[in-house]
Design an enzyme around this catalytic site. Structure first.
Site, PDB file in Angstrom:
ATOM      1  N   LEU A  22       0.819  -1.217   0.000  1.00 14.76           N
ATOM      2  CA  LEU A  22       0.000   0.000   0.000  1.00 14.76           C
ATOM      3  C   LEU A  22       0.848   1.259   0.000  1.00 14.76           C
ATOM      4  O   LEU A  22       0.416   2.308  -0.470  1.00 14.76           O
ATOM      5  CB  LEU A  22      -0.938   0.002   1.215  1.00 14.76           C
ATOM      6  CG  LEU A  22      -1.981  -1.120   1.275  1.00 14.76           C
ATOM      7  CD1 LEU A  22      -2.775  -1.017   2.575  1.00 14.76           C
ATOM      8  CD2 LEU A  22      -2.910  -1.036   0.062  1.00 14.76           C
ATOM      9  N   GLY A  23       2.040   1.165   0.549  1.00 13.00           N
ATOM     10  CA  GLY A  23       2.889   2.354   0.597  1.00 13.00           C
ATOM     11  C   GLY A  23       4.210   2.047   1.274  1.00 13.00           C
ATOM     12  O   GLY A  23       4.356   1.058   1.998  1.00 13.00           O
ATOM     13  N   GLY A  25       7.604   4.101   3.347  1.00 11.93           N
ATOM     14  CA  GLY A  25       8.063   5.324   3.984  1.00 11.93           C
ATOM     15  C   GLY A  25       9.371   5.098   4.710  1.00 11.93           C
ATOM     16  O   GLY A  25       9.974   4.013   4.627  1.00 11.93           O
ATOM     17  N   GLY A  26       9.814   6.149   5.425  1.00 15.46           N
ATOM     18  CA  GLY A  26      11.098   6.073   6.101  1.00 15.46           C
ATOM     19  C   GLY A  26      11.130   5.079   7.240  1.00 15.46           C
ATOM     20  O   GLY A  26      12.204   4.633   7.654  1.00 15.46           O
ATOM     21  N   MET A  27       9.959   4.710   7.770  1.00 12.73           N
ATOM     22  CA  MET A  27       9.924   3.778   8.897  1.00 12.73           C
ATOM     23  C   MET A  27       9.515   2.376   8.488  1.00 12.73           C
ATOM     24  O   MET A  27       9.456   1.485   9.326  1.00 12.73           O
ATOM     25  CB  MET A  27       8.962   4.296   9.971  1.00 12.73           C
ATOM     26  CG  MET A  27       9.360   5.638  10.558  1.00 12.73           C
ATOM     27  SD  MET A  27      10.919   5.581  11.453  1.00 12.73           S
ATOM     28  CE  MET A  27      10.431   4.666  12.902  1.00 12.73           C
ATOM     29  N   VAL A  30       3.962  -0.577   4.257  1.00 14.70           N
ATOM     30  CA  VAL A  30       2.600  -0.932   4.649  1.00 14.70           C
ATOM     31  C   VAL A  30       2.044  -1.890   3.601  1.00 14.70           C
ATOM     32  O   VAL A  30       2.051  -1.591   2.399  1.00 14.70           O
ATOM     33  CB  VAL A  30       1.705   0.319   4.763  1.00 14.70           C
ATOM     34  CG1 VAL A  30       0.279  -0.079   5.161  1.00 14.70           C
ATOM     35  CG2 VAL A  30       2.282   1.292   5.787  1.00 14.70           C
ATOM     36  N   LYS A  45       1.919  -3.044   8.866  1.00 13.53           N
ATOM     37  CA  LYS A  45       3.093  -2.197   8.668  1.00 13.53           C
ATOM     38  C   LYS A  45       4.337  -2.930   9.143  1.00 13.53           C
ATOM     39  O   LYS A  45       4.464  -3.284  10.318  1.00 13.53           O
ATOM     40  CB  LYS A  45       2.964  -0.868   9.411  1.00 13.53           C
ATOM     41  CG  LYS A  45       4.172   0.039   9.168  1.00 13.53           C
ATOM     42  CD  LYS A  45       3.942   1.472   9.565  1.00 13.53           C
ATOM     43  CE  LYS A  45       5.127   2.327   9.155  1.00 13.53           C
ATOM     44  NZ  LYS A  45       4.940   3.742   9.494  1.00 13.53           N
ATOM     45  N   ASP A 143       4.054  12.320  14.593  1.00 15.62           N
ATOM     46  CA  ASP A 143       4.347  12.240  13.152  1.00 15.62           C
ATOM     47  C   ASP A 143       3.090  12.561  12.340  1.00 15.62           C
ATOM     48  O   ASP A 143       2.809  11.908  11.337  1.00 15.62           O
ATOM     49  CB  ASP A 143       4.885  10.859  12.794  1.00 15.62           C
ATOM     50  CG  ASP A 143       5.614  10.859  11.445  1.00 15.62           C
ATOM     51  OD1 ASP A 143       6.138  11.921  11.056  1.00 15.62           O
ATOM     52  OD2 ASP A 143       5.649   9.808  10.790  1.00 15.62           O
TER      53      ASP A 143
END
Length: 410
Positions: A22-23, A25-27, A30, A45, A143
């Site tokens: 789904l996506g 990111g930096g962490m 997902v 996640k 965040d």
């Protein structure tokens, strides 16, 4: 242990079958997954800490993620993407979250361009409700940004991703003092190393709504430390499209958390923007916004790791800047006080002289320049008059001599 279902899907914790990404990111990443026990879709996640952190910091973040995800799982609110569970697989924490059929505010703005103020106000009210619920549970999100605000087809919003959330009283720093977050949406007090409190989320909400209505974050210099310096010491970039939202955003983006707009103040102002002007009242005189902005990337979403040395340098620079401003203000105050003191001393001396019966002090004579100008003007009057008198006198004397000669008196 992870497994394969035989259909090419990896299964986490023997229960959650991964399907699509789904996506990222930096962490972490997902995933859309299927809960094979409850037979429902969930968002999983995978916390990978792709930002540059040390092994010790990675362990601290892993432990913190496990602890705070369990705390976030207590939240039950319609505008919070619920955390169902947190599991550990291959030494990494995985957050099992509610799958929300919506798109992030970041994606919407990048594809459609900036939203109108009323739509952004509606989103802001929903996120504000979510933050209220989190803060009441003692959780600071830390965040809040467009990528973590999901907006459905009706325009309502849901706050997600408590991956770096913290309970009130916990430290926002890792063991080596590194700061993790997105600088463009990070409150000044976090950049100064202060303990995260609920006002940091209100600042981030203001920055998020700013990006939604303006199409860009309020602070972004393209580099983490330059952006943080801007957050700490500069005003937000001028607002061109915010209209009635501008005062709300300025209240949320106040650098001093003690003077920052509270949740109740922000809610009242956002409700006023959403409702529009009362019937029959003249429309507010807002400056016409520029032509519609073409869709494109919204900067500032990247999660960064800021080293403790950089934070100390930032604190030193910001203190020097604030010190310079403070010295200028103090100098002006000293000058005003000196003028007031001198004026008061002269007035006191005048009052004492009056009590003793002394004649009032005469004012200082005028400066010499005006007197020179007056003498200059009189000279042009006196000289012609004297010349005329002398000429007349000579004429009279000449006439007397001529008469005497005529009558033989000389």
């Amino acid at each position: 242990m992870s497994a394969d279902t035989g259909r090419g899907h990896r299964v986490i914790a023997g229960r959650y079958a991964l399907t699509d990404v789904l996506g990222r990111g930096g962490m972490g990443t997902v995933w859309l997954a299927t809960d094979q026990v409850l037979e429902r879709n969930v968002a999983l996640k995978e916390i990978t800490f792709s930002v540059d952190v040390s092994a010790e910091e990675r362990e601290v973040l892993r432990e913190r993620t496990m602890r705070e995800a369990r705390a976030a799982a207590r939240l039950d609110h319609p505008h919070v993407a619920r955390v169902y569970d947190v599991v550990e697989e291959d030494g990494k924490p995985w957050l099992v979250m509610e799958h929300v059929s919506a798109r992030s505010l970041q994606e919407i703005v990048e594809e459609r361009g900036p939203l109108d103020p009323q739509a952004v106000a509606k989103i802001g009210l929903d996120v504000l409700d979510a933050l209220d619920a989190a803060h009441e549970a003692g959780i600071v999100h830390r965040d809040v940004k467009p990528a973590n605000v999901l907006v459905d087809r009706t325009g309502h919003a849901c706050l997600t991703d408590f991956g770096i959330a913290t309970t009130t009283g916990d430290s926002s720093l890792t063991t080596h003092g590194a700061l993790i977050g997105s600088p463009s949406y990070m409150a000044p007090e976090r950049a100064n190393g202060e303990e995260p409190r609920p006002p940091v989320d209100l600042w981030s909400l203001g920055a998020t709504l700013y990006a939604g209505v303006e199409g860009r974050p309020p602070f972004d210099k393209g580099e983490a430390m330059a952006t943080l310096m801007s957050v700490v010491s500069e005003h937000p970039a001028p607002m061109l499209r915010a209209g009635p939202l501008e005062s709300v955003l300025r209240g949320l983006l106040t650098k001093d958390p003690a003077r920052r707009a509270t949740a109740s103040q922000a809610r009242r102002d956002l409700q006023a923007v959403l409702a529009g002007p009362p019937p029959g009242s003249p429309p507010p005189q807002w400056t016409a916004p520029p032509p519609p902005q073409a869709p494109g990337p919204v900067a500032g979403d990247k999660v960064e790791r800021i080293d403790s040395e950089d934070l100390r340098a930032l604190a030193s620079a910001s203190k020097a800047l604030l010190g310079s401003v403070a010295r200028d203000i103090a100098g002006r105050r000293r000058e005003r006080k000196a003028e007031e003191r001198d004026g008061g001393r002269r007035n006191a001396q005048q009052r004492v002289a009056e009590k003793r019966g002394a004649p009032p002090r005469r004012p200082e004579p005028p400066v010499a320049e005006p007197r020179r100008k007056r003498r200059f003007k009189r000279r042009w009057v006196v000289v012609p008059v004297l010349t005329t008198v002398i000429v007349v006198a000579l004429l009279l004397v000449g006439a007397a001599v001529g008469l005497a000669l005529l009558f033989g008196l000389l």
